[in-house]
Design a protein around this motif. Structure first.
Motif, mmCIF file in Angstrom:
data_model
loop_
_atom_site.group_PDB
_atom_site.id
_atom_site.type_symbol
_atom_site.label_atom_id
_atom_site.label_comp_id
_atom_site.label_asym_id
_atom_site.label_seq_id
_atom_site.Cartn_x
_atom_site.Cartn_y
_atom_site.Cartn_z
ATOM 1 N N PHE A 137 13.436 -2.076 -76.509
ATOM 2 C CA PHE A 137 12.079 -2.223 -75.999
ATOM 3 C C PHE A 137 11.496 -3.535 -76.517
ATOM 4 O O PHE A 137 11.728 -3.915 -77.663
ATOM 5 C CB PHE A 137 11.177 -1.073 -76.455
ATOM 6 C CG PHE A 137 11.567 0.251 -75.874
ATOM 7 C CD1 PHE A 137 11.208 0.579 -74.582
ATOM 8 C CD2 PHE A 137 12.299 1.159 -76.626
ATOM 9 C CE1 PHE A 137 11.574 1.802 -74.050
ATOM 10 C CE2 PHE A 137 12.660 2.371 -76.103
ATOM 11 C CZ PHE A 137 12.302 2.700 -74.801
ATOM 12 N N ARG A 139 8.084 -5.191 -77.493
ATOM 13 C CA ARG A 139 6.686 -4.857 -77.773
ATOM 14 C C ARG A 139 5.749 -6.016 -77.451
ATOM 15 O O ARG A 139 4.657 -5.809 -76.913
ATOM 16 C CB ARG A 139 6.524 -4.469 -79.234
ATOM 17 C CG ARG A 139 7.188 -3.150 -79.595
ATOM 18 C CD ARG A 139 6.736 -2.700 -80.948
ATOM 19 N NE ARG A 139 7.304 -1.419 -81.315
ATOM 20 C CZ ARG A 139 6.971 -0.758 -82.403
ATOM 21 N NH1 ARG A 139 6.092 -1.272 -83.241
ATOM 22 N NH2 ARG A 139 7.519 0.412 -82.678
ATOM 23 N N MET A 152 10.741 -6.693 -81.035
ATOM 24 C CA MET A 152 11.544 -5.732 -80.278
ATOM 25 C C MET A 152 11.906 -4.526 -81.128
ATOM 26 O O MET A 152 11.957 -4.603 -82.358
ATOM 27 C CB MET A 152 12.841 -6.393 -79.765
ATOM 28 C CG MET A 152 12.640 -7.506 -78.773
ATOM 29 S SD MET A 152 14.228 -8.162 -78.161
ATOM 30 C CE MET A 152 14.904 -6.718 -77.335
ATOM 31 N N ASP A 153 12.179 -3.418 -80.440
ATOM 32 C CA ASP A 153 12.788 -2.229 -81.027
ATOM 33 C C ASP A 153 14.200 -2.140 -80.474
ATOM 34 O O ASP A 153 14.394 -2.060 -79.256
ATOM 35 C CB ASP A 153 12.008 -0.962 -80.668
ATOM 36 C CG ASP A 153 10.607 -0.953 -81.255
ATOM 37 O OD1 ASP A 153 10.370 -1.714 -82.204
ATOM 38 O OD2 ASP A 153 9.765 -0.182 -80.755
ATOM 39 N N ASN A 159 13.083 -1.106 -85.810
ATOM 40 C CA ASN A 159 11.882 -1.187 -84.984
ATOM 41 C C ASN A 159 11.010 -2.344 -85.482
ATOM 42 O O ASN A 159 10.928 -2.607 -86.677
ATOM 43 C CB ASN A 159 11.086 0.122 -85.039
ATOM 44 C CG ASN A 159 11.869 1.292 -84.455
ATOM 45 O OD1 ASN A 159 12.702 1.104 -83.574
ATOM 46 N ND2 ASN A 159 11.600 2.484 -84.932
ATOM 47 N N ILE A 195 14.635 -7.694 -70.095
ATOM 48 C CA ILE A 195 13.745 -6.653 -70.621
ATOM 49 C C ILE A 195 12.331 -7.197 -70.590
ATOM 50 O O ILE A 195 12.049 -8.221 -71.210
ATOM 51 C CB ILE A 195 14.150 -6.244 -72.048
ATOM 52 C CG1 ILE A 195 15.632 -5.846 -72.093
ATOM 53 C CG2 ILE A 195 13.272 -5.107 -72.553
ATOM 54 C CD1 ILE A 195 16.173 -5.646 -73.477
ATOM 55 N N PHE A 199 5.978 -0.302 -73.541
ATOM 56 C CA PHE A 199 6.291 0.715 -74.545
ATOM 57 C C PHE A 199 6.926 1.893 -73.849
ATOM 58 O O PHE A 199 6.514 2.278 -72.776
ATOM 59 C CB PHE A 199 5.024 1.131 -75.291
ATOM 60 C CG PHE A 199 4.467 0.007 -76.144
ATOM 61 C CD1 PHE A 199 4.956 -0.206 -77.407
ATOM 62 C CD2 PHE A 199 3.487 -0.817 -75.663
ATOM 63 C CE1 PHE A 199 4.448 -1.219 -78.201
ATOM 64 C CE2 PHE A 199 2.970 -1.830 -76.438
ATOM 65 C CZ PHE A 199 3.453 -2.035 -77.712
#
Length: 199
Positions: A137, A139, A152-153, A159, A195, A199
């Motif tokens: 993900f 952010r 990013m996660d 995370n 990407i 969230f």
């Protein structure tokens, strides 16, 4: 005393049925008899009502036949499901057994060839396994001049990781290819993955 004598003579004559008392005596007897019969009959009705009786209602023959077929179908479906579940355990056990290769292509040798034994010679084809990318993900993306970073996660890494272009992760299997204000492009297993922040 005269009244008592008169009463005794009246009841005595009524019981004896002498003279004009014969008809009243017969009428009185009939009234007593009818009352006895009436109360006896009512008592029998009350006793009959208190007895429990089993009531059986026969279903229509056509409806009972349809219900019987439907129930037979349900029972057969249930038995098939149970047998499939019981048999699936054996199939899974045989497939997962050690040294089993369920996807290996086998070839039967012709009779009398070579050593004279007949058996299956497995032709093992190499399986190409493709590693799936981790869950990622974005952010936030920050671009200042020529510098761009992203938060990013990455599953398996952590995370809230701050990454830049060229950042590699998971034993260099993945690499950040570029960061633009709209998306982060990740290179994984020779493919580019875009990407977008969210969230």
């Amino acid at each position: 005393m005269i009244g008592a004598a008169a009463n005794e003579s009246f009841w005595g004559k009524l019981v004896a049925g002498e003279g004009s008392f014969r008809m009243p005596r017969a009428l009185l007897f009939l009234i007593f008899f009818a009352g006895t019969v009436f109360f006896g009959w009512n008592f029998k009705r009350v006793v009959d009502l208190s007895v429990e009786e089993s009531v059986f209602v026969q279903p229509p023959p056509r409806q009972s036949l349809e219900d019987s077929k439907r129930l037979d179908g349900i029972i057969e479906s249930y038995r098939g499901t149970v047998e499939a579940r019981q048999g699936s355990k054996g199939v899974v056990a045989s497939v997962t057994e050690k040294n089993r290769r369920p996807f290996a292509v086998s070839r039967r040798t012709p009779r009398g060839a070579g050593s004279g034994t007949v058996g299956d010679i497995p032709l093992i084809e190499p399986l190409v396994t493709e590693s799936l990318p981790p869950i990622m993900f974005v952010r936030a993306i920050m671009v200042v001049g020529k510098e761009s970073i992203a938060i990013m996660d990455i599953n398996g890494v952590g995370n809230g990781i701050i990454v830049k272009t060229g950042y590699s992760f998971l034993d260099k299997q993945g690499r950040i290819l570029r960061i633009t204000p709209e998306k982060v492009t990740v290179r994984w297993a020779g493919k580019n993955i875009d990407i977008t922040p969210g969230f």
